[in-house]
Design an enzyme around this catalytic site. Structure first.
Site, PDB file in Angstrom:
ATOM      1  NE  ARG A   1      11.228  37.596  -3.509  1.00 14.85           N
ATOM      2  CZ  ARG A   1      10.497  36.491  -3.338  1.00 14.85           C
ATOM      3  NH1 ARG A   1       9.227  36.577  -3.018  1.00 14.85           N
ATOM      4  NH2 ARG A   1      11.036  35.298  -3.478  1.00 14.85           N
TER       5      ARG A   1
ATOM      6  CG  HIS B   1      12.751  32.746  -7.689  1.00  8.30           C
ATOM      7  ND1 HIS B   1      13.635  33.233  -6.747  1.00  8.30           N
ATOM      8  CD2 HIS B   1      11.706  32.230  -6.986  1.00  8.30           C
ATOM      9  CE1 HIS B   1      13.143  33.021  -5.542  1.00  8.30           C
ATOM     10  NE2 HIS B   1      11.986  32.411  -5.652  1.00  8.30           N
TER      11      HIS B   1
ATOM     12  CD  GLN C   1      11.969  27.787  -4.951  1.00  7.31           C
ATOM     13  OE1 GLN C   1      11.671  28.684  -4.180  1.00  7.31           O
ATOM     14  NE2 GLN C   1      11.965  26.502  -4.601  1.00  7.31           N
TER      15      GLN C   1
ATOM     16  CG  ASP D   1       5.562  29.769 -10.031  1.00  2.00           C
ATOM     17  OD1 ASP D   1       4.882  29.702  -8.981  1.00  2.00           O
ATOM     18  OD2 ASP D   1       6.359  30.703 -10.253  1.00  2.00           O
TER      19      ASP D   1
ATOM     20  CB  CYS E   1       8.928  27.898  -6.379  1.00  5.06           C
ATOM     21  SG  CYS E   1       7.678  28.997  -7.070  1.00  5.06           S
TER      22      CYS E   1
ATOM     23  NE  ARG F   1      14.684  29.385  -1.805  1.00  6.02           N
ATOM     24  CZ  ARG F   1      13.993  30.487  -2.059  1.00  6.02           C
ATOM     25  NH1 ARG F   1      12.740  30.397  -2.414  1.00  6.02           N
ATOM     26  NH2 ARG F   1      14.563  31.675  -2.006  1.00  6.02           N
TER      27      ARG F   1
HETATM   28  N1  NVA Z   1       6.493  33.196 -10.242  1.00  4.24           N
HETATM   29  C1  NVA Z   1       6.200  33.573  -8.881  1.00  4.24           C
HETATM   30  C2  NVA Z   1       7.211  33.000  -7.950  1.00  4.24           C
HETATM   31  C3  NVA Z   1       6.946  33.293  -6.496  1.00  4.24           C
HETATM   32  C4  NVA Z   1       7.972  32.668  -5.599  1.00  4.24           C
HETATM   33  C5  NVA Z   1       6.135  35.087  -8.773  1.00  4.24           C
HETATM   34  O1  NVA Z   1       7.011  35.765  -9.315  1.00  4.24           O
HETATM   35  O2  NVA Z   1       5.212  35.588  -8.131  1.00  4.24           O
HETATM   36  N1   CP Z   2       9.346  30.316  -3.435  1.00  8.12           N
HETATM   37  C1   CP Z   2       9.512  31.569  -2.954  1.00  8.12           C
HETATM   38  O1   CP Z   2      10.387  32.318  -3.380  1.00  8.12           O
HETATM   39  O2   CP Z   2       8.649  31.898  -1.982  1.00  8.12           O
HETATM   40  P1   CP Z   2       8.474  33.341  -1.326  1.00  8.12           P
HETATM   41  O3   CP Z   2       7.824  34.211  -2.367  1.00  8.12           O
HETATM   42  O4   CP Z   2       7.573  33.082  -0.163  1.00  8.12           O
HETATM   43  O5   CP Z   2       9.804  33.867  -0.936  1.00  8.12           O
END
Ligand code: NVA
Ligand code: CP
Length: 303
Positions: free
Chosen positions: A106, A133, A136, A221, A261, A289
């Site tokens: 990540r 992502h 997800q 989101d 998500c 998930r």
């Molecule tokens: N769009 C959000 C998703 C978090 C799971 C981010 O990148 O922070």
């Molecule tokens: N939806 C998701 O990826 O959550 P986290 O950022 O908590 O992993």
């Protein structure tokens, strides 16, 4: 002959049949584990997890997936590893490939996933970048499948920021064939190339009300993704008309479901009446998930 290693950098790394088989396996694994049955399919397998951004669901679902199916996961935060002291992802990949069976990352830029996977001889999972992502989406599509069955004939609305989640919805629409309407404020559109590549299934709509018309799934989101927090006040003004509230849900199909998500900001991208209301499936989605991660890891390690 050497087997070609399969990575999961974006959803486009899997085809429609593979996507559907991962969803179906996730449903099967969920059923088994609900009955307290745990297949040993990841016995002795080890996952290294490089996380440069915060996470609750992704970290826990990956670690838990490995443990539940007989394997093990090692969490490597960027500040406690040699990455923060300048060791490259390419060198890290070459080292980890000889010690573990699979790597999840990540991070910020998508190019980092490309660098890691190009230098890894074991599968690499994109656990979120600023651009995509994909993990997800496996859980989202599992949830839609559980709720509505066949996916290719469905209509989905994305309302809000054209962020990593939106880009991955676009990829999912291309692979699975469902129609995706996207309503974003001007200047916050999804990635142009990703959208162009899915022009048969995904389209931009001017208004949220128009985007949700006839839809089976409405989703969104946060208005500021990780790394975008600095201009949150500006975004709050620009995104004001893009909240998913009951009034907007009423314009979708009567049986439409709501997904997010998570984490969510009630009162911003979604009203409490929707996320905590009858059409919301966000807890089922979050729990999925776990099973979709298990199915993905099995798929990557068995290919
Ligand atoms: N769009 C959000 C998703 C978090 C799971 C981010 O990148 O922070
Ligand atoms: N939806 C998701 O990826 O959550 P986290 O950022 O908590 O992993």
């Amino acid at each position: 002959m050497m087997k070609k290693v399969r990575h999961f950098k974006t959803l486009l790394d899997i085809n429609k049949n593979e996507f559907l088989s991962i969803i179906k396996r996730a449903v099967e694994l969920k059923k088994l584990q609900t009955n307290n049955e745990y297949p040993d399919t990841l016995r002795k397998k080890i996952m290294a997890m490089i996380f440069k951004k915060n996470s609750t669901r992704t970290r826990i679902s990956l670690e838990s997936s490995m443990s539940k199916l007989g394997g093990h996961a090692i969490y490597l935060s960027s500040d406690s590893s040699q990455l923060s002291r300048g060791e490259s992802l390419a060198d890290t990949a070459k080292v980890l490939s000889g010690m573990v069976d699979i790597i999840a990352i990540r991070t910020h830029s998508h190019e980092e996933v490309l660098e890691l996977s190009a230098n890894s001889t074991v599968p690499v999972i994109n656990a979120l970048t600023t651009k995509f992502h994909p993990c997800q989406l496996l859980a989202d599509m599992q949830t839609l499948y559980e709720e509505k069955g066949q996916l290719s004939d469905k209509k989905v609305a994305w309302v809000g920021d054209g962020c990593n989640m939106c880009n991955s919805y676009i990829n999912a629409s291309k692979i699975l064939g469902f129609h995706l309407n996207i309503a974003t404020p001007h200047g916050f559109e999804p990635d142009e190339e990703t959208l162009k590549n899915a022009s048969d299934t995904a389209e931009l709509c001017d208004l949220p009300g128009k985007a949700v018309e006839g839809c089976d799934l409405v989703t969104t989101d946060v208005w500021s993704s990780m790394g975008d927090e600095h201009d949150h006040d500006k975004r709050k003004v620009l995104f004001k008309g893009y909240q998913i509230n009951q009034n907007l849900m009423d314009k979708a199909n009567e049986s439409a479901i709501f997904l997010h998500c998570l984490p969510a900001h009630r009162g911003e991208e979604v009203a409490a009446e929707v996320i905590d209301g009858a059409s919301s499936r966000v807890w089922q989605q979050a729990h999925n998930r776990l099973y979709s991660s298990q199915a993905l890891i099995e798929f990557l390690l068995n290919n």
